[in-house]
Scaffold this active site. Sequence first.
Site, PDB file in Angstrom:
ATOM      1  N   HIS A  41     -72.657 -17.097 -35.581  1.00  0.00           N
ATOM      2  CA  HIS A  41     -72.111 -16.433 -37.315  1.00  0.00           C
ATOM      3  C   HIS A  41     -70.956 -18.142 -36.578  1.00  0.00           C
ATOM      4  CE1 HIS A  41     -71.557 -14.213 -32.995  1.00  0.00           C
ATOM      5  NE2 HIS A  41     -70.104 -14.111 -33.420  1.00  0.00           N
ATOM      6  N   ASN A  62     -68.595 -19.362 -31.099  1.00  0.00           N
ATOM      7  CA  ASN A  62     -69.137 -18.939 -29.601  1.00  0.00           C
ATOM      8  C   ASN A  62     -69.860 -18.952 -29.297  1.00  0.00           C
ATOM      9  OD1 ASN A  62     -65.956 -18.138 -29.655  1.00  0.00           O
ATOM     10  ND2 ASN A  62     -65.708 -16.537 -30.544  1.00  0.00           N
ATOM     11  N   ASP A  76     -63.778 -10.111 -40.753  1.00  0.00           N
ATOM     12  CA  ASP A  76     -64.231 -10.049 -39.039  1.00  0.00           C
ATOM     13  C   ASP A  76     -63.722  -8.557 -39.625  1.00  0.00           C
ATOM     14  OD1 ASP A  76     -64.817 -11.132 -36.575  1.00  0.00           O
ATOM     15  OD2 ASP A  76     -63.389  -9.470 -36.697  1.00  0.00           O
ATOM     16  N   GLY A 114     -67.481 -16.932 -25.065  1.00  0.00           N
ATOM     17  CA  GLY A 114     -66.867 -15.458 -26.290  1.00  0.00           C
ATOM     18  C   GLY A 114     -67.288 -14.969 -26.688  1.00  0.00           C
ATOM     19  N   GLN A 115     -69.187 -15.520 -26.679  1.00  0.00           N
ATOM     20  CA  GLN A 115     -70.321 -14.854 -27.851  1.00  0.00           C
ATOM     21  C   GLN A 115     -70.187 -13.236 -27.677  1.00  0.00           C
ATOM     22  OE1 GLN A 115     -73.857 -16.828 -28.744  1.00  0.00           O
ATOM     23  NE2 GLN A 115     -74.204 -15.221 -29.862  1.00  0.00           N
ATOM     24  N   HIS A 130     -67.497 -17.815 -37.114  1.00  0.00           N
ATOM     25  CA  HIS A 130     -65.813 -17.229 -37.704  1.00  0.00           C
ATOM     26  C   HIS A 130     -65.125 -18.817 -38.841  1.00  0.00           C
ATOM     27  CE1 HIS A 130     -65.681 -14.450 -34.545  1.00  0.00           C
ATOM     28  NE2 HIS A 130     -66.664 -15.396 -33.722  1.00  0.00           N
TER      29      HIS A 130
END
Length: 113
Positions: free
Chosen positions: A99, A86, A30, A92-93, A101
């Site tokens: 994806h 998310n 990230d 919070g996307q 995390h």
Amino acid sequence: MTQTIFSKIIAKEVPAEIIYEDDFCLAFNDVNPQAPMHFLIIPKKPIEKISEAQPEDQALLGHLLLKAGEIAADQGYADNFRLVVNNGEGAGQTVFHLHIHVLSGRPLNWPPG
Ligand code: DGP
């Protein structure tokens, strides 16, 4: 689905610290890490978010989870990591290419906030 920065990372048009790749997925660190280990694992298939995934994506979604664990183990965190997905702006996307995390390397509090 509109093109996202992650499609460009898959196409190698945008650089990323890629740590794993196969025919179905890509994992990369990230850009804004929230823990000493923080990578994202994404399907190469452009699925916008988990709530858009279809029954035919079942094997692909399982593949992402299995690889997330394998890669975390490769990074030294076989038994201690958190997966976060998310789904949607309210959650919070910010990048609309599915994806996961994968985080570890510090105490991870609960609830996550
Ligand atoms: P989310 O908020 O769940 O949509 O997370 C998106 C994550 O993607 C966020 O933690 C930052 C990361 N990110 C966004 N753009 C890039 C990029 O160009 N390269 C990398 N490596 N990560 C990115």
